[in-house]
Design an enzyme around this catalytic site. Structure first.
Site: not given
Ligand code: BGC
Length: 389
Positions: A353, A144, A218
């Site tokens: 996601e 991420h 997210h």
């Protein structure tokens, strides 16, 4: 468009422009936001970062009464209030009621995730013959966007009201070399709350040098309301017949495998809890579902539908992306206290996601995530809420 609506729209545009010039004017809605009749947006102070930067929370409201709160920190969807089948509102996304918890403990609740959402193996990739090194913040891998990804950046916010929709345009410029990625990346994410209870997210990015990019949101959902138990009874359907199996560190092996006959197959609506504890090797590796689904079809299409039978709330995820990470909240462990003061146990939220496949920069057979100067990265995902009785 009737002329009164047109006048109101113009008035709204003027008010938004004025509000941008006058920081003290916090309400930028065209009229009383609380009257239930018109879309509106207002701004409040949410908290101050250790370095002194002030973070705002914007509250977007549509004519149907749906409310969405967005932070300038991480572009975080802090709360999403939607009606159940009887019209009762609840906040269906996991989060915190204060900035400090977001800074110190958030497992990416509601944030814009980048520059590369999901994992890059060993924090390394090669582009045009040059190898780039990124932070390894998830065991041996990069996750991420690294140590300080887009979820931890302060975004510039510009509110707008347009027709029956209300929105917030967020921009952030990531400098060349930030978190090890090449190229200055100019990023814009526009959140729009529509009159029919959709949150539309339009992403755009350009770069000064060849780079890789993969942005997502997210949000963790619990359609019973955050803090209201586990998500095991939610019925999920995903329009994917294939997925990317992972190794022990959740990096794709490179195979694109069929879902048919496995407990990861969600082509038919199935309760999340039905097979989540199965002995299937992939599910064991993920500690539950934590997999990238290769979506069927192309263009903006429905990727997944989730129905929560008790409340009647329905979430559809619509996207133009090739993949969808389904994460069943396996790492939530009952230690985080959420927005309404209740603890979040394991599997009390799930994320869907929309994305390019994990570790694409290291897999030539996956759709490319390379962005070059002069090209525009553009993608759209919609969270569409409704109810069944
Ligand atoms: C990942 C999970 C991770 C979670 C929170 C998801 O996108 O797939 O493995 O634990 O994000 O960081």
């Amino acid at each position: 468009m009737p002329s009164s609506t047109l006048t109101r729209t113009r008035l709204a545009t003027v008010l938004v422009a004025v509000a941008a010039l006058v920081p003290a004017l916090v309400a930028v809605s065209p009229a009383r936001a609380a009257d239930g009749g018109r879309p509106g947006i207002s701004k409040k102070h949410f908290g101050t970062l250790a370095g002194g930067r002030k973070i705002d929370v914007y509250t977007l409201r549509n004519a149907a009464g749906m409310r969405v709160r967005i932070l300038t920190y991480g572009g975080i969807l802090q709360s999403i209030e939607v009606p159940d089948s009887k019209g009762k509102l609840a906040n269906v996304t996991l989060g915190f009621d204060n900035l400090s918890d977001y800074v110190k403990k958030s497992p990416y609740f509601g944030c814009i995730t980048g520059r590369y959402a999901n994992r890059i193996a060993k924090g390394r990739f090669t582009l045009d013959g040059k190898t780039y090194r990124l932070a390894t913040n998830d065991g041996p891998n990069h996750l991420h966007g690294g140590a300080k990804g887009f979820d931890k950046r302060v975004w510039k916010a510009d509110p707008f009201v347009r027709g029956g929709s209300v929105g917030l345009a967020l921009t952030y410029t990531s400098s060349n070399g930030e978190e090890g990625y090449p190229g200055t990346l100019r990023t814009r994410v526009v959140y729009t709350l529509t009159r029919d209870n959709r949150i539309r997210m339009d992403y755009r990015a350009t770069t000064s040098r060849p780079t890789v990019v993969n942005l997502t949101n997210h949000a963790y959902f619990n359609l019973r309301g955050e803090g209201n138990g586990r998500i095991l009874g939610h019925e999920l359907q995903i329009n994917a017949s294939r997925y990317t199996p992972v190794d022990q560190t959740l990096i794709p092996t490179g195979k694109i495998a069929r879902l048919g006959g496995t407990p990861l197959d969600f082509r038919e609506p199935t309760a999340i809890g039905d097979r989540v504890n199965s002995g299937n090797q992939q599910i064991v590796r993920g500690g539950g579902y934590d997999h990238n689904y290769v979506l069927d079809g192309r263009g903006l299409r429905t990727a997944a539908t989730v129905v929560e039978p008790d409340s009647g709330r329905v979430l559809k995820v619509i996207t133009d992306q090739p993949g969808l990470q389904f994460y069943s909240g396996n790492f939530l462990d009952g230690t985080l206290r959420g927005t309404s003061g209740r603890l979040y146990p394991k599997r009390s939220g799930f994320a869907l996601e929309s994305q390019h496949f994990p570790d694409s920069p290291n897999h030539a057979n996956f759709p490319s995530t390379v962005l070059r100067p002069g090209d525009v990265y553009q993608t759209t995902t919609i969270y569409a809420f409704s109810t069944v009785s």
